[in-house]
Design a protein around this motif. Structure first.
Motif, PDB file in Angstrom:
ATOM      1  N   SER A   1      -2.151  -7.772 -19.747  1.00  0.00           N
ATOM      2  CA  SER A   1      -2.394  -8.384 -18.444  1.00  0.00           C
ATOM      3  C   SER A   1      -2.241  -7.357 -17.333  1.00  0.00           C
ATOM      4  O   SER A   1      -1.273  -6.591 -17.301  1.00  0.00           O
ATOM      5  CB  SER A   1      -1.391  -9.522 -18.220  1.00  0.00           C
ATOM      6  OG  SER A   1      -1.401  -9.940 -16.876  1.00  0.00           O
ATOM      7  N   ARG A   2      -3.189  -7.344 -16.419  1.00  0.00           N
ATOM      8  CA  ARG A   2      -3.117  -6.452 -15.260  1.00  0.00           C
ATOM      9  C   ARG A   2      -1.986  -6.882 -14.321  1.00  0.00           C
ATOM     10  O   ARG A   2      -1.289  -6.044 -13.755  1.00  0.00           O
ATOM     11  CB  ARG A   2      -4.459  -6.482 -14.521  1.00  0.00           C
ATOM     12  CG  ARG A   2      -4.691  -5.296 -13.641  1.00  0.00           C
ATOM     13  CD  ARG A   2      -6.097  -5.260 -13.085  1.00  0.00           C
ATOM     14  NE  ARG A   2      -7.116  -4.802 -14.012  1.00  0.00           N
ATOM     15  CZ  ARG A   2      -7.270  -3.547 -14.409  1.00  0.00           C
ATOM     16  NH1 ARG A   2      -6.462  -2.622 -13.985  1.00  0.00           N
ATOM     17  NH2 ARG A   2      -8.250  -3.212 -15.228  1.00  0.00           N
TER      18      ARG A   2
ATOM     19  N   THR B   1       0.909  -8.492 -15.013  1.00  0.00           N
ATOM     20  CA  THR B   1       2.292  -8.431 -15.498  1.00  0.00           C
ATOM     21  C   THR B   1       2.583  -7.234 -16.391  1.00  0.00           C
ATOM     22  O   THR B   1       3.745  -6.909 -16.610  1.00  0.00           O
ATOM     23  CB  THR B   1       2.632  -9.700 -16.299  1.00  0.00           C
ATOM     24  OG1 THR B   1       1.843  -9.707 -17.506  1.00  0.00           O
ATOM     25  CG2 THR B   1       2.397 -10.958 -15.493  1.00  0.00           C
TER      26      THR B   1
ATOM     27  N   THR C   1      -8.396  -9.464 -14.541  1.00  0.00           N
ATOM     28  CA  THR C   1      -7.287 -10.106 -15.253  1.00  0.00           C
ATOM     29  C   THR C   1      -6.662  -9.187 -16.290  1.00  0.00           C
ATOM     30  O   THR C   1      -5.445  -9.148 -16.433  1.00  0.00           O
ATOM     31  CB  THR C   1      -7.781 -11.388 -15.944  1.00  0.00           C
ATOM     32  OG1 THR C   1      -8.311 -12.263 -14.943  1.00  0.00           O
ATOM     33  CG2 THR C   1      -6.652 -12.095 -16.674  1.00  0.00           C
ATOM     34  N   TRP C   2      -7.499  -8.449 -17.020  1.00  0.00           N
ATOM     35  CA  TRP C   2      -7.012  -7.666 -18.152  1.00  0.00           C
ATOM     36  C   TRP C   2      -7.143  -6.164 -17.894  1.00  0.00           C
ATOM     37  O   TRP C   2      -8.211  -5.678 -17.582  1.00  0.00           O
ATOM     38  CB  TRP C   2      -7.795  -8.025 -19.408  1.00  0.00           C
ATOM     39  CG  TRP C   2      -7.684  -9.462 -19.778  1.00  0.00           C
ATOM     40  CD1 TRP C   2      -8.661 -10.407 -19.647  1.00  0.00           C
ATOM     41  CD2 TRP C   2      -6.549 -10.131 -20.300  1.00  0.00           C
ATOM     42  NE1 TRP C   2      -8.190 -11.622 -20.079  1.00  0.00           N
ATOM     43  CE2 TRP C   2      -6.899 -11.487 -20.475  1.00  0.00           C
ATOM     44  CE3 TRP C   2      -5.262  -9.733 -20.645  1.00  0.00           C
ATOM     45  CZ2 TRP C   2      -6.013 -12.437 -20.988  1.00  0.00           C
ATOM     46  CZ3 TRP C   2      -4.377 -10.670 -21.151  1.00  0.00           C
ATOM     47  CH2 TRP C   2      -4.753 -12.000 -21.310  1.00  0.00           C
TER      48      TRP C   2
ATOM     49  N   CYS D   1      -0.280 -13.782 -18.280  1.00  0.00           N
ATOM     50  CA  CYS D   1      -0.951 -13.391 -17.039  1.00  0.00           C
ATOM     51  C   CYS D   1      -0.220 -13.828 -15.769  1.00  0.00           C
ATOM     52  O   CYS D   1      -0.608 -13.430 -14.676  1.00  0.00           O
ATOM     53  CB  CYS D   1      -2.366 -13.960 -17.023  1.00  0.00           C
ATOM     54  SG  CYS D   1      -3.415 -13.215 -18.270  1.00  0.00           S
TER      55      CYS D   1
END
Length: 82
Positions: free
Chosen positions: A33-34, A36, A4-5, A72
């Motif tokens: 966020s990974r 966006t 997620t991150w 996210c």
């Protein structure tokens, strides 16, 4: 968490309460966020349980779950017109 991150940093931590088994920690987080690439700074409160000198549970409580979800969630793409 790593899915997620892209970035998840603890900027500041304050131990609000603690005894032999449990600590309550107020943490300021900076994250990206990974999905966006958008960034967010937010507080979380964590209870940390310790048994036999080892952390057995970390339970985070997020203040603004809507802000975390928004950062996210990718923007919907518009349908292409021909």
């Amino acid at each position: 968490m790593s899915r997620t991150w892209e970035v998840f940093e603890f900027a500041e931590q304050e131990f609000v309460a603690a005894d032999e088994r449990t600590a309550v920690v107020l943490t300021q987080v900076r994250a990206r966020s990974r999905a966006t690439g958008r960034e967010l700074a937010f507080p979380i409160l964590q209870t940390i349980t310790v048994q036999d000198g080892r952390i057995t549970e970390i339970r985070p409580f997020y203040w603004d779950t809507a802000a975390v979800a928004e950062v996210c969630t990718p923007e919907p793409t518009s349908p292409r017109r021909s």
